[in-house]
Design a protein around this motif. Structure first.
Motif, PDB file in Angstrom:
ATOM      1  N   LEU A 282       0.630  -1.309   0.034  1.00 35.93           N
ATOM      2  CA  LEU A 282       0.165   0.000  -0.112  1.00 35.93           C
ATOM      3  C   LEU A 282       0.632   1.240   0.053  1.00 35.93           C
ATOM      4  CD1 LEU A 282      -2.796  -1.269   2.709  1.00 35.93           C
ATOM      5  CD2 LEU A 282      -2.946  -1.022   0.002  1.00 35.93           C
ATOM      6  N   CYS A 283       2.186   1.107  -0.359  1.00 38.33           N
ATOM      7  CA  CYS A 283       3.094   2.258  -0.357  1.00 38.33           C
ATOM      8  C   CYS A 283       2.388   3.257  -1.142  1.00 38.33           C
ATOM      9  CB  CYS A 283       4.388   1.988  -0.578  1.00 38.33           C
ATOM     10  SG  CYS A 283       4.630   1.442  -2.321  1.00 38.33           S
ATOM     11  N   GLY A 284       2.647   4.743  -0.873  1.00 36.77           N
ATOM     12  CA  GLY A 284       2.048   5.745  -1.838  1.00 36.77           C
ATOM     13  C   GLY A 284       0.604   6.331  -1.083  1.00 36.77           C
ATOM     14  N   ASN A 285       0.100   5.511   0.040  1.00 36.86           N
ATOM     15  CA  ASN A 285      -1.077   5.903   0.636  1.00 36.86           C
ATOM     16  C   ASN A 285      -0.594   7.310   1.354  1.00 36.86           C
ATOM     17  OD1 ASN A 285      -0.685   5.587   3.771  1.00 36.86           O
ATOM     18  ND2 ASN A 285       0.034   3.693   2.727  1.00 36.86           N
ATOM     19  N   ILE A 286      -1.671   7.997   1.342  1.00 36.55           N
ATOM     20  CA  ILE A 286      -1.733   9.447   1.668  1.00 36.55           C
ATOM     21  C   ILE A 286      -2.320   9.608   3.158  1.00 36.55           C
ATOM     22  CG2 ILE A 286      -1.478  12.005   1.296  1.00 36.55           C
ATOM     23  CD1 ILE A 286       0.374  10.299  -0.592  1.00 36.55           C
ATOM     24  N   LYS A 287      -1.698  10.397   4.096  1.00 32.16           N
ATOM     25  CA  LYS A 287      -2.273  10.525   5.624  1.00 32.16           C
ATOM     26  C   LYS A 287      -2.072  11.998   5.700  1.00 32.16           C
ATOM     27  CE  LYS A 287      -4.244   6.468   5.859  1.00 32.16           C
ATOM     28  NZ  LYS A 287      -5.750   6.048   5.616  1.00 32.16           N
ATOM     29  N   ARG A 288      -2.911  12.694   6.305  1.00 28.60           N
ATOM     30  CA  ARG A 288      -2.836  14.021   7.015  1.00 28.60           C
ATOM     31  C   ARG A 288      -2.402  13.432   8.321  1.00 28.60           C
ATOM     32  NH1 ARG A 288      -6.792  18.431   5.036  1.00 28.60           N
ATOM     33  NH2 ARG A 288      -8.203  17.083   3.652  1.00 28.60           N
ATOM     34  N   ASN A 323       1.239   5.270  -5.625  1.00 28.10           N
ATOM     35  CA  ASN A 323       1.640   3.704  -5.609  1.00 28.10           C
ATOM     36  C   ASN A 323       1.899   3.230  -6.953  1.00 28.10           C
ATOM     37  OD1 ASN A 323      -0.039   0.887  -5.965  1.00 28.10           O
ATOM     38  ND2 ASN A 323       0.944   1.287  -3.801  1.00 28.10           N
ATOM     39  N   GLN A 324       1.566   4.053  -8.157  1.00 26.36           N
ATOM     40  CA  GLN A 324       1.936   3.538  -9.406  1.00 26.36           C
ATOM     41  C   GLN A 324       3.500   3.769  -9.531  1.00 26.36           C
ATOM     42  OE1 GLN A 324       0.850   6.288 -12.601  1.00 26.36           O
ATOM     43  NE2 GLN A 324       0.236   8.035 -10.816  1.00 26.36           N
ATOM     44  N   TYR A 325       4.144   4.418  -8.564  1.00 28.85           N
ATOM     45  CA  TYR A 325       5.604   4.628  -8.822  1.00 28.85           C
ATOM     46  C   TYR A 325       6.240   3.746  -8.007  1.00 28.85           C
ATOM     47  CZ  TYR A 325       4.042   8.865 -10.735  1.00 28.85           C
ATOM     48  OH  TYR A 325       3.254   9.960 -11.678  1.00 28.85           O
ATOM     49  N   GLY A 333       8.309  -0.730  -2.596  1.00 25.44           N
ATOM     50  CA  GLY A 333       8.742   0.507  -1.970  1.00 25.44           C
ATOM     51  C   GLY A 333       8.965   1.979  -2.936  1.00 25.44           C
ATOM     52  N   LEU A 334       8.959   2.829  -2.310  1.00 24.76           N
ATOM     53  CA  LEU A 334       8.897   4.321  -2.915  1.00 24.76           C
ATOM     54  C   LEU A 334      10.119   4.987  -2.423  1.00 24.76           C
ATOM     55  CD1 LEU A 334       5.457   5.748  -2.425  1.00 24.76           C
ATOM     56  CD2 LEU A 334       6.696   5.163  -4.606  1.00 24.76           C
ATOM     57  N   LYS A 338      13.226   9.538  -5.926  1.00 23.61           N
ATOM     58  CA  LYS A 338      12.150   9.461  -7.249  1.00 23.61           C
ATOM     59  C   LYS A 338      11.080  10.118  -7.077  1.00 23.61           C
ATOM     60  CE  LYS A 338      10.293   5.923  -9.985  1.00 23.61           C
ATOM     61  NZ  LYS A 338       9.846   4.430 -10.451  1.00 23.61           N
ATOM     62  N   ILE A 339      10.295  10.211  -6.076  1.00 20.35           N
ATOM     63  CA  ILE A 339       8.958  10.835  -6.015  1.00 20.35           C
ATOM     64  C   ILE A 339       9.350  12.345  -5.870  1.00 20.35           C
ATOM     65  CG2 ILE A 339       7.640   9.165  -5.220  1.00 20.35           C
ATOM     66  CD1 ILE A 339       7.843  10.395  -2.401  1.00 20.35           C
TER      67      ILE A 339
END
Length: 402
Positions: A282-288, A323-325, A333-334, A338-339
């Motif tokens: 689930l890497c790439g998930n975004i949380k505040r 997540n696509q990256y 992993g991310l 890269k990002i």
């Protein structure tokens, strides 16, 4: 009419006895059927795993079949038998019931037939109650694979109205089933309507997010995520220091690779940030991440640089689908480097603030468990479970003595 007066009228003076399952029925263990044995057509068959994935609480037709030759070697359930999946990956699902209302059906291993003379749907509702689930827990064995043995199943108590008068008992059971069936139907109908509404709102939210975040302002600036954000990995923490207790004044949320992991007694950050999971499927998930919190090394913590609104950043990163990256490896992993190079278009800060405010409202309506429809769906299910348990909460001898 109160619950007590209703039950008094329904029972009409008869007593309810809590009896062990083994006292009024017989358990028959299945076996010899594997998924690879299924054929396009033939003898109806049920694999134990399908009780979790394919069926509700009752059925009279199967989704799968086996050859007639194999069927002669398998144990078979008949109409009014109760089917129980006795193996699961979690405590909640083990001993999930299925009331069988059809003709003869072959069954697999890791499930039991419970043959009895009661109303099978009544027993199914009894098994789903909080009382039964609580009693079941002390008989669960296994770590990764949870099981309840045949011998232990025979010990679990269920309430049977006037067992010495089968005709009267079945009439009472049938009336309870009728009431619960009606309530189930109404709850399912309402949940379906709410789910349809929720999906419509999600589509609406995605549409407006697309419109708001993809439109370029005449004063927009082209840059990279690294130009707009300060991105740093969190700090290492031992897994046994992350607890599941609820947040209080001295306990802080802990974010990891898959979002919120639990709570800890110390914090690594204080302020308004966005956390990006950088390890796992689930890497790439975004949380505040606001206020005081802890971030592990599996999370990337982003703070906004001058001229960037952190709430707008949350919506933009979610929209970008990081997540696509992820790396294509056994442990995805991310890479921060890269990002950080990903291109981004940044409108003026006033426009960012306006967009974030609009999307925050949609986000609250769509996703918030407190304000949105998911919370409403959850409440309807809890309401249903409450009244089901209430209808089946007959006093035990120990309760009467107390």
């Amino acid at each position: 009419m109160s619950q007590l007066s209703f039950l008094d009228k329904l029972l009409d003076g008869v007593e309810v006895e809590w009896l062990p399952l083994g006292e009024f029925g017989q358990f028959i263990r299945g076996g010899g059927l594997q998924k690879k044995d299924f054929v396009e057509s033939g003898y109806p068959a049920i694999h134990y795993g399908q009780i979790y994935t394919k069926y509700g609480l009752e059925a009279k037709e199967t989704f799968t079949f086996v050859s007639s030759e194999l069927a002669t070697k398998l144990k078979k359930a008949k109409k009014n038998d109760l089917l129980l999946a006795t193996t699961s990956e979690n405590d909640e699902d083990v001993v999930k019931p299925l009331a069988w209302l059809g003709d003869s059906v072959a069954i697999s291993g890791d499930m039991m037939i419970f043959r009895h003379e009661q109303n099978v749907k009544y027993l199914t509702y009894c098994i789903k109650t909080t009382e039964f689930q609580s009693s079941k827990k002390k008989y669960i064995t296994g770590a990764k694979v949870k099981r309840v043995s045949k011998d232990n199943l025979t010990k679990i108590l269920v309430p049977i109205p006037c067992p010495n008068n089968p005709e009267k008992s079945l009439a009472i059971q049938a009336e309870i089933v009728r009431i619960l069936d009606t309530f189930t139907e109404l709850t399912t109908e309402l949940t379906t309507e709410l789910t349809t509404e929720l999906n419509a709102r999600k589509q609406q939210y995605n549409y407006y997010r697309e419109q708001l975040l993809s439109r370029e302002h005449h004063s927009s600036v082209q840059c990279t995520l690294g130009d707009a954000l300060d991105m740093r990995a969190g700090k290492h923490i031992k897994a046994n220091n992350i607890n599941k207790f609820e947040k209080n004044e001295f306990i802080y949320p802990c974010y990891g690779g898959n979002g919120l992991r639990g709570f800890v007694s110390d914090y690594s950050h204080d302020g308004s940030y966005v956390a990006i999971g950088r390890q796992g499927a689930l890497c790439g998930n975004i949380k505040r991440a606001n206020g005081k919190f802890y971030a592990t090394e599996h999370a990337v913590i982003c703070s906004a640089k001058n001229g960037v609104n952190i709430d707008w950043v949350f919506h933009m990163l979610t929209y970008m689908n990081l997540n696509q990256y992820k790396s294509k490896s056994a442990q995805p992993g991310l890479a921060v480097s890269k990002i950080a190079k990903l291109p981004i278009t940044i409108p003026p800060v006033a426009e960012q603030t306006r967009i974030a405010a609009i999307l925050d409202k949609f986000d609250a309506l769509t996703n918030s468990i407190i304000e949105g429809l998911p919370r409403e769906i959850e409440l309807r299910q809890k309401q249903y479970e409450y009244y089901r348990d209430l209808l089946l909460s007959f006093p035990k001898p120990s309760d009467e003595a107390a």
